[in-house]
Design a protein around this motif. Structure first.
Motif, mmCIF file in Angstrom:
data_model
loop_
_atom_site.group_PDB
_atom_site.id
_atom_site.type_symbol
_atom_site.label_atom_id
_atom_site.label_comp_id
_atom_site.label_asym_id
_atom_site.label_seq_id
_atom_site.Cartn_x
_atom_site.Cartn_y
_atom_site.Cartn_z
ATOM 1 N N ARG A 73 42.298 -75.220 94.683
ATOM 2 C CA ARG A 73 41.535 -76.461 94.857
ATOM 3 C C ARG A 73 40.031 -76.206 94.787
ATOM 4 N NH1 ARG A 73 43.568 -77.571 99.402
ATOM 5 N NH2 ARG A 73 41.927 -76.763 100.709
ATOM 6 N N ASN A 74 39.592 -75.102 95.357
ATOM 7 C CA ASN A 74 38.154 -74.824 95.442
ATOM 8 C C ASN A 74 37.641 -73.909 94.342
ATOM 9 O OD1 ASN A 74 37.739 -76.325 97.879
ATOM 10 N ND2 ASN A 74 38.795 -74.688 98.952
ATOM 11 N N ARG A 75 38.528 -73.539 93.430
ATOM 12 C CA ARG A 75 38.163 -72.644 92.330
ATOM 13 C C ARG A 75 37.453 -71.392 92.837
ATOM 14 N NH1 ARG A 75 35.580 -76.414 87.853
ATOM 15 N NH2 ARG A 75 36.479 -78.308 88.662
ATOM 16 N N VAL A 76 38.109 -70.723 93.751
ATOM 17 C CA VAL A 76 37.580 -69.505 94.353
ATOM 18 C C VAL A 76 38.222 -68.307 93.679
ATOM 19 C CG1 VAL A 76 37.446 -68.180 96.505
ATOM 20 C CG2 VAL A 76 37.219 -70.649 96.562
ATOM 21 N N GLU A 77 37.420 -67.294 93.366
ATOM 22 C CA GLU A 77 37.969 -66.052 92.839
ATOM 23 C C GLU A 77 38.454 -65.222 94.014
ATOM 24 O OE1 GLU A 77 35.877 -64.032 89.613
ATOM 25 O OE2 GLU A 77 34.382 -65.628 89.782
ATOM 26 N N LEU A 78 39.640 -64.680 93.885
ATOM 27 C CA LEU A 78 40.267 -63.930 94.956
ATOM 28 C C LEU A 78 40.169 -62.444 94.659
ATOM 29 C CD1 LEU A 78 42.006 -64.126 97.536
ATOM 30 C CD2 LEU A 78 44.005 -64.254 96.061
ATOM 31 N N GLY A 79 39.646 -61.669 95.623
ATOM 32 C CA GLY A 79 39.579 -60.215 95.462
ATOM 33 C C GLY A 79 38.145 -59.730 95.359
ATOM 34 N N LEU A 80 37.937 -58.813 94.445
ATOM 35 C CA LEU A 80 36.632 -58.179 94.242
ATOM 36 C C LEU A 80 35.988 -58.755 92.989
ATOM 37 C CD1 LEU A 80 34.532 -55.876 94.661
ATOM 38 C CD2 LEU A 80 36.039 -54.448 93.285
ATOM 39 N N ARG A 81 34.739 -59.192 93.108
ATOM 40 C CA ARG A 81 33.983 -59.686 91.942
ATOM 41 C C ARG A 81 32.631 -59.002 91.941
ATOM 42 N NH1 ARG A 81 32.009 -60.773 87.623
ATOM 43 N NH2 ARG A 81 32.055 -62.829 86.661
#
Length: 145
Positions: A73-81
């Motif tokens: 929903r929030n267009r969040v990248e999950l993990g390491l960026r």
């Protein structure tokens, strides 16, 4: 009512990634701490941190569907960026302003100048940890959510 609490520093490490961690401080009552120490003394857990990391992972797994929905929903990248200077220079050359949303670890390379970060990063929303130079963090302070 006076409540006595012990402060425990917990090092939350990603499995298989020694050194990649963030230290947090939590307050525990003596009874909770006693339960943890009992389980450690019985060999169920290696130490207090092992117990707390396991409890956190279990709760995160228990609520995985909520996390999945929120990430989508929030267009969040999950993990390491990780953002390199080349990444930010390419965004600048395209005339693009980045809206960074990360659940985990967001890192900005040490060779990124505060000016380049300000030119290219419109907003920065990190649930977890942000690794960047103090100068870049200070320059982006007003864009952090």
């Amino acid at each position: 009512m006076l409540q006595i609490e012990e402060r425990a520093v917990v090092e939350a490490k990603a499995p298989g990634r020694p050194g990649d961690s963030e230290k947090i401080t939590i307050n525990l009552g003596f009874v909770d701490l006693g339960h943890i120490d009992l389980l450690v003394s019985e060999g169920v857990y290696a130490n207090r941190s092992d117990f707390i990391r396991t409890a956190i992972r279990n709760q995160a797994e228990r609520h995985a569907e909520v996390t999945r929905q929120a990430v989508a929903r929030n267009r969040v990248e999950l993990g390491l960026r990780h953002f390199t200077r080349a990444d930010l220079e390419a965004a600048r050359d395209r005339g693009e302003r980045l809206h960074i949303r990360v659940l985990g670890l967001a890192s900005i390379a040490p060779d990124v100048s505060p000016d380049l970060a300000c030119e290219t990063i419109a907003s920065l929303d990190v649930l977890g940890s942000l690794h960047a130079s103090p100068a870049v963090k200070a320059a982006l302070h007003d864009r952090l959510r």
